[in-house]
Scaffold this active site. Structure first.
Site, PDB file in Angstrom:
ATOM      1  CG  HIS A   1      38.623  45.702  41.198  1.00 25.94           C
ATOM      2  ND1 HIS A   1      39.332  45.476  42.352  1.00 25.94           N
ATOM      3  CD2 HIS A   1      39.539  46.129  40.305  1.00 25.94           C
ATOM      4  CE1 HIS A   1      40.613  45.730  42.158  1.00 25.94           C
ATOM      5  NE2 HIS A   1      40.763  46.141  40.901  1.00 25.94           N
TER       6      HIS A   1
ATOM      7  CG  HIS B   1      44.256  47.052  44.435  1.00 21.31           C
ATOM      8  ND1 HIS B   1      43.263  47.946  44.723  1.00 21.31           N
ATOM      9  CD2 HIS B   1      44.228  46.871  43.089  1.00 21.31           C
ATOM     10  CE1 HIS B   1      42.658  48.307  43.597  1.00 21.31           C
ATOM     11  NE2 HIS B   1      43.223  47.664  42.590  1.00 21.31           N
TER      12      HIS B   1
ATOM     13  CG  HIS C   1      41.413  51.053  38.934  1.00 14.63           C
ATOM     14  ND1 HIS C   1      41.892  51.491  40.142  1.00 14.63           N
ATOM     15  CD2 HIS C   1      41.587  49.699  38.942  1.00 14.63           C
ATOM     16  CE1 HIS C   1      42.341  50.477  40.845  1.00 14.63           C
ATOM     17  NE2 HIS C   1      42.163  49.373  40.133  1.00 14.63           N
TER      18      HIS C   1
ATOM     19  CG  ASP D   1      41.995  45.812  37.405  1.00 15.79           C
ATOM     20  OD1 ASP D   1      41.950  46.867  38.047  1.00 15.79           O
ATOM     21  OD2 ASP D   1      42.967  45.037  37.444  1.00 15.79           O
ATOM     22  CG  ASP D   2      42.645  49.572  35.091  1.00 11.66           C
ATOM     23  OD1 ASP D   2      42.249  50.706  35.375  1.00 11.66           O
ATOM     24  OD2 ASP D   2      43.350  48.869  35.844  1.00 11.66           O
TER      25      ASP D   2
ATOM     26  CD  GLU E   1      46.963  42.792  40.413  1.00 13.13           C
ATOM     27  OE1 GLU E   1      46.584  42.892  39.227  1.00 13.13           O
ATOM     28  OE2 GLU E   1      47.145  43.772  41.158  1.00 13.13           O
TER      29      GLU E   1
END
Length: 365
Positions: free
Chosen positions: A43, A227, A45, A308-309, A230
């Site tokens: 996961h 996704h 991006h 994630d980021d 969340e």
């Protein structure tokens, strides 16, 4: 001659039990470094994987003015549980993406990301990208996908980290756009594209609207990795399972709110891509201790920790393992189990899987 200084609170003499306790702590073996634990990262991006130093350098090169939140106040303070907060998060992400102007910029991003993954113990990476966000700059959707795949191959050869690409549709765009991306993703199945995803604010696009696109992707042999669960609760997770036939769920942590739904996730072997630092930064959980990793794990769910980021949340993959070790009391054996789950949920080739699983056993022993 000055009188010697005497402490008003002299140190208490160490008793024999105190000394024995100190000796026990000193002799206790240090726990193994989670950055040395072989793992898969499922996961992450594309733009969000960029190094902060690279963002600042490319912005200066291309004349992009960055807001304070991406420079002096980095990492930014974020909260996406309301519309305004998500808009700010998305705006910062779009500004960061705007510094990627040339093919060499994309190649650099992927090379540096792979270098960082290697340093974190990740031997296999599945990076998610929405090519429509770059298509206007790089000649269209197909040239953009081919550029990303070529950059991924180069980064993999340079670092030894295997890289698969997950093509992601955007929930805020029309489902027909998602079908176009799904057909494009299938065209490159077996040539670097391993999955099909669905990202952006789940409050602005229902999963069932994208059923057709995911049907195309699944028939083409790609993993379904939307996704869900969340910013919205169990209903969002259920749509991803029922309508998108999810193999993995990006986040999915809100499934704990519905025990029967969680049982179904376990029964179907769906892996949850849990991102502790991200959940805290976006306000999904108040603290890392509130992210329900332990509850999901003890319910039998397959979990793949993700960053994630990192560009916006300030931490990469190893930090996620540190968080569950420190905040949820995961033992080394349980951390190794999480790493195995990440490998088994991946699209990594058999030889890569075998190498990583063997390395996990070696790390534990």
């Amino acid at each position: 001659m000055e009188a010697p200084t005497v402490s008003p609170h002299p140190a208490r003499p160490r008793s024999a039990p105190d000394r024995r306790e100190d000796a026990a702590v000193a002799s206790r073996p240090a726990r193994p470094d989670v950055a040395l634990l072989p793992k898969a990262h499922l996961h992450l991006h594309f733009t969000g994987s960029m190094r902060h130093s690279t963002l600042v350098e490319l912005a200066a090169t291309h004349g992009v003015v960055l807001p304070d939140a991406l420079v002096e106040d980095w990492p930014p303070r974020l909260r996406a549980t309301d519309e305004r907060g998500w808009f700010r998060f998305q705006r910062l992400y779009d500004i960061a993406r705007s510094v990627l102007r040339t093919p060499d910029d994309l190649r650099r991003l992927l090379r540096e990301t792979a270098e960082d993954e290697a340093a974190e113990g990740s031997g296999w990476l599945e990076i998610q990208v929405d090519p429509s966000g770059y298509a206007a700059r790089f000649g269209g959707l197909t040239p953009t996908v081919e550029l990303v795949l070529d950059a991924a191959r180069g980064a993999s050869e340079a670092t030894g980290v295997g890289i698969g690409v997950v093509i992601a549709a955007n929930r805020t765009k029309h489902p027909l756009d998602a079908k176009t991306l799904a057909r494009l993703a299938v065209r490159y199945a077996g040539r670097g594209v391993v999955g099909f995803g669905l990202s952006n604010d789940e409050r602005r696009g229902r999963a069932y609207d994208f059923e057709g696109a995911f049907r195309i992707a699944k028939r083409g042999g790609l993993l379904s990795a939307p996704h869900g669960g969340e910013l919205l609760g169990p209903a969002s997770v259920r749509e991803c399972l029922e309508n998108l036939d999810a193999d993995r769920l990006g986040h999915g942590v809100r499934a704990v709110e519905d025990p029967r739904l969680l049982e179904r996730i376990v029964e179907r072997g769906v892996t949850l891509e849990v991102c502790p630092a991200s959940n805290v930064s976006l306000g999904v959980a108040a603290t890392a201790a509130d992210v329900p990793v332990r509850r999901l794990y003890e319910a039998g769910a397959s979990i793949a920790l993700g960053a994630d980021d990192p560009l916006l949340f300030g931490s990469r993959l190893a930090r996620q393992y540190d968080l569950v070790r420190g905040e949820h009391g995961f033992t080394d054996a349980e951390l190794a189990d999480l790493a195995r789950q990440s490998v088994r949920a991946s699209a990594a080739p058999d030889d890569v899987r075998a190498r990583l699983l063997s390395g996990i056993t070696a790390w534990l022993s």
